[in-house]
Structure formats: C-alpha cells, structure tokens
Design a protein around this motif. Structure first.
Motif, PDB file in Angstrom:
ATOM      1  N   UNK A   1       0.806  -1.216   0.000  1.00 35.23           N
ATOM      2  CA  UNK A   1       0.000   0.000   0.000  1.00 35.23           C
ATOM      3  C   UNK A   1       0.845   1.275   0.000  1.00 35.23           C
ATOM      4  N   UNK A   2       2.130   1.189   0.312  1.00 31.93           N
ATOM      5  CA  UNK A   2       2.990   2.379   0.310  1.00 31.93           C
ATOM      6  C   UNK A   2       4.174   2.228  -0.636  1.00 31.93           C
ATOM      7  N   UNK A   3       4.181   1.157  -1.427  1.00 29.21           N
ATOM      8  CA  UNK A   3       5.370   0.829  -2.227  1.00 29.21           C
ATOM      9  C   UNK A   3       5.707   1.922  -3.243  1.00 29.21           C
ATOM     10  N   UNK A   4       4.703   2.363  -3.996  1.00 36.71           N
ATOM     11  CA  UNK A   4       4.979   3.367  -5.033  1.00 36.71           C
ATOM     12  C   UNK A   4       5.562   4.639  -4.431  1.00 36.71           C
ATOM     13  N   UNK A   5       4.961   5.113  -3.341  1.00 36.44           N
ATOM     14  CA  UNK A   5       5.439   6.344  -2.706  1.00 36.44           C
ATOM     15  C   UNK A   5       6.816   6.146  -2.089  1.00 36.44           C
ATOM     16  N   UNK A   6       7.049   4.969  -1.504  1.00 32.02           N
ATOM     17  CA  UNK A   6       8.345   4.687  -0.876  1.00 32.02           C
ATOM     18  C   UNK A   6       9.461   4.677  -1.915  1.00 32.02           C
ATOM     19  N   UNK A   7       9.211   4.060  -3.078  1.00 31.55           N
ATOM     20  CA  UNK A   7      10.214   4.043  -4.144  1.00 31.55           C
ATOM     21  C   UNK A   7      10.455   5.448  -4.679  1.00 31.55           C
ATOM     22  N   UNK A   8       9.391   6.224  -4.780  1.00 33.14           N
ATOM     23  CA  UNK A   8       9.517   7.610  -5.240  1.00 33.14           C
ATOM     24  C   UNK A   8      10.376   8.431  -4.274  1.00 33.14           C
ATOM     25  N   UNK A   9      10.097   8.316  -2.976  1.00 29.72           N
ATOM     26  CA  UNK A   9      10.854   9.079  -1.978  1.00 29.72           C
ATOM     27  C   UNK A   9      12.314   8.654  -1.952  1.00 29.72           C
ATOM     28  N   UNK A  10      12.568   7.353  -2.074  1.00 31.50           N
ATOM     29  CA  UNK A  10      13.957   6.874  -2.125  1.00 31.50           C
ATOM     30  C   UNK A  10      14.668   7.480  -3.327  1.00 31.50           C
ATOM     31  N   UNK A  11      13.998   7.478  -4.485  1.00 30.69           N
ATOM     32  CA  UNK A  11      14.594   8.047  -5.684  1.00 30.69           C
ATOM     33  C   UNK A  11      14.892   9.525  -5.541  1.00 30.69           C
ATOM     34  N   UNK A  12      13.985  10.295  -4.927  1.00 31.03           N
ATOM     35  CA  UNK A  12      14.218  11.731  -4.743  1.00 31.03           C
ATOM     36  C   UNK A  12      15.483  11.983  -3.920  1.00 31.03           C
ATOM     37  N   UNK A  13      15.676  11.193  -2.867  1.00 33.28           N
ATOM     38  CA  UNK A  13      16.843  11.398  -2.015  1.00 33.28           C
ATOM     39  C   UNK A  13      18.128  11.018  -2.738  1.00 33.28           C
ATOM     40  N   UNK A  14      18.081   9.948  -3.519  1.00 32.43           N
ATOM     41  CA  UNK A  14      19.284   9.546  -4.259  1.00 32.43           C
ATOM     42  C   UNK A  14      19.601  10.567  -5.354  1.00 32.43           C
ATOM     43  N   UNK A  15      18.597  10.958  -6.135  1.00 33.52           N
ATOM     44  CA  UNK A  15      18.826  11.926  -7.202  1.00 33.52           C
ATOM     45  C   UNK A  15      19.319  13.265  -6.681  1.00 33.52           C
ATOM     46  N   UNK A  16      18.699  13.732  -5.583  1.00 29.37           N
ATOM     47  CA  UNK A  16      19.147  14.984  -4.981  1.00 29.37           C
ATOM     48  C   UNK A  16      20.573  14.901  -4.477  1.00 29.37           C
ATOM     49  N   UNK A  17      20.922  13.760  -3.895  1.00 26.39           N
ATOM     50  CA  UNK A  17      22.280  13.576  -3.394  1.00 26.39           C
ATOM     51  C   UNK A  17      23.311  13.548  -4.510  1.00 26.39           C
ATOM     52  N   UNK A  18      22.966  12.930  -5.636  1.00 27.74           N
ATOM     53  CA  UNK A  18      23.898  12.873  -6.759  1.00 27.74           C
ATOM     54  C   UNK A  18      24.116  14.256  -7.349  1.00 27.74           C
ATOM     55  N   UNK A  19      23.049  15.050  -7.454  1.00 26.06           N
ATOM     56  CA  UNK A  19      23.243  16.415  -7.950  1.00 26.06           C
ATOM     57  C   UNK A  19      24.171  17.190  -7.017  1.00 26.06           C
ATOM     58  N   UNK A  20      23.917  17.116  -5.719  1.00 32.37           N
ATOM     59  CA  UNK A  20      24.738  17.855  -4.760  1.00 32.37           C
ATOM     60  C   UNK A  20      26.189  17.401  -4.808  1.00 32.37           C
ATOM     61  N   UNK A  21      26.394  16.113  -4.977  1.00 30.30           N
ATOM     62  CA  UNK A  21      27.756  15.567  -4.966  1.00 30.30           C
ATOM     63  C   UNK A  21      28.526  15.900  -6.236  1.00 30.30           C
ATOM     64  N   UNK A  22      27.865  15.804  -7.385  1.00 32.59           N
ATOM     65  CA  UNK A  22      28.587  15.850  -8.664  1.00 32.59           C
ATOM     66  C   UNK A  22      28.354  17.096  -9.511  1.00 32.59           C
ATOM     67  N   UNK A  23      27.260  17.838  -9.251  1.00 29.74           N
ATOM     68  CA  UNK A  23      26.897  18.899 -10.192  1.00 29.74           C
ATOM     69  C   UNK A  23      26.586  20.246  -9.530  1.00 29.74           C
ATOM     70  N   UNK A  24      26.819  20.385  -8.260  1.00 29.55           N
ATOM     71  CA  UNK A  24      26.394  21.604  -7.571  1.00 29.55           C
ATOM     72  C   UNK A  24      27.422  22.735  -7.652  1.00 29.55           C
TER      73      UNK A  24
END
Length: 248
Positions: free
Chosen positions: A135-158
């Motif tokens: 019941x929370x899988x789609x949202x959980x995967x979305x939130x995990x992706x947001x944190x990973x994508x945001x972290x990669x931008x901060x690490x490599x492209x900021x």
C-alpha cells in the motif's frame, strides 16, 4: 575486517569526534582519521579502521548508517582474514558478495547501501521494493529516488553556476542516468533503454517510481530549476523495456 570510508556531515557542527566516538563504542579500532570542510557547508570525515570483534559487512553498513547527521558516500572493505572479498576489494564487490539483506531493510539502510555501491544500485532498489508493504510501495520508491537523485546532484553537479532546465537535462541529468542505464533524450522527454528497474518485471512493478523520484530530486536540487515535475508517460515493463519520462 579492515575498511576505509568517507562520510559527509549535514552541518559543520558535526565534527570528527562525533563520528569516531560511535565507531569506538561499536567495537572498531581506528587506524587513521581526517576531517576537511565540505563544499556543502558540513565536513568530510575520512576514517580507516578495523573491527575488534566478529562483524559482518551488513553490521558495518548498519553501524555507519546509525551515525547521526552523516551520509556515507565512499566505502572500501578489506577482508584479508576471510575467504570472501580479497584484499583491497571495493565496496561494490564486497557488498555484492554479501548475503541478501534481511527483510528488515528500511530506507536508511537502502540509502547507505546505495551510497556504498553507486552506480550499481539496481539490486538494492529491487530488494527495497520487495520488502516495502504494497500500500505504500509506489510512494516509498519515489521518496527513495528523490533522495538519491538529490544527493547525486549535490555531490557531482552543484559546483559553479546552476544551469537552466534544458541545459541541466542534457548536460547533467542524462550523464547521471547513464551511470546505470542506456538513455536517450529529446527536449523534455527522457527514455531509459532496457530500463534496469523494469527488466523481468510485469506491469505491477514499482521500479519506475524510483526513476521519477530520482529525476525530480535531481532537478529540485538545482536552484535554477527547483520545481520541475516528472511523469512516466510510457512504461516498457513486460514488453519493449523502454520507459519514457516527461519533464515539465
């Protein structure tokens, strides 16, 4: 088990002592440690240590992820006393040779494993997908992706001046996505060819919600873009294995 790791703190107030004290209490012998300032306003802590007691690779990842206010972004493990990973084995090799994660895998542990293995993250995302309630899988995967994508931008492209949306997509987002998938881009449409999160999946999978979150998190971390939205407009699970994402 000997290891070296680098952690970034969320604030400059979190310093070397805040990292080494928990490690000592957890039973690790410190061999060397160093602190330097991070470009994101915190500190980078480099540690080389070895376990004094019987610790598994999963124990190590859990211990590192439990240090408050820190994010693990580099980990190398040298298990020279075991028949497992050889001396100098990378975190990717070491973690991939470890037993499957327990069913108690949560977002924090998933993020730590992703940080240690990046860009080889597909197996971690799939394991996380399998243990999250339906019941929370789609949202959980979305939130995990947001944190990973945001972290990669901060690490490599900021660094440097932030790019506008179109330039960010072509010059930053596409190279970032190419770390784990074949990618084609045309204007505001991104296509993942042989999408690794859909491979061998049926139409009930949630893996593409991770990609939607990743793209949104990546773009949201760019102060010149911030509020771009993403929608999966075509999913290739069980058929073409080409997934299409539209940004606006």
């Amino acid at each position: 088990m000997k290891f070296s790791c680098s952690l970034e703190t969320s604030s400059e107030r979190i310093r070397l002592v805040n990292v080494i004290s928990p490690l000592i209490k957890a039973g690790y012998q410190l061999l060397s440690q160093k602190q330097e300032s991070s470009e994101n306003g915190g500190n980078i802590i480099h540690v080389v240590a070895k376990s004094r007691e019987s610790k598994t690779q999963e124990d190590l990842i859990n211990d590192l992820s439990s240090i408050e206010g820190c994010s693990l972004f580099q980990l190398e493990i040298d298990e020279d006393d075991s028949a497992g990973a050889g001396a100098g084995a990378s975190a990717v090799d070491a973690v991939s040779s470890a037993p499957p994660m327990k069913q108690s895998l949560d977002e924090k542990n998933a993020l730590t494993s992703i940080g240690a293995q990046y860009p080889d993250i597909v197996d971690v995302v799939r394991r996380y997908e399998n243990v999250v309630p339906n019941d929370i899988r789609d949202q959980a995967l979305y939130e995990l992706g947001r944190k990973v994508g945001g972290g990669i931008y901060q690490r490599d492209y900021s660094l440097g001046s932030p790019l506008k949306l179109s330039a960010t997509i072509s010059r930053e987002l596409v190279p970032a996505l190419k770390e784990f998938s074949k990618v084609k881009a045309k204007n505001d449409v991104i296509s993942l060819i042989k999408c690794p999160f859909c491979k061998l999946s049926d139409s009930n999978h949630s893996g593409c919600h991770f990609v939607v979150g990743y793209i949104e998190g990546f773009l949201a971390s760019n102060p010149a873009v911030k509020d771009a939205q993403v929608r999966e407009t075509s999913c290739g699970a069980g058929s073409t294995n080409i997934c299409e994402f539209t940004i606006w």
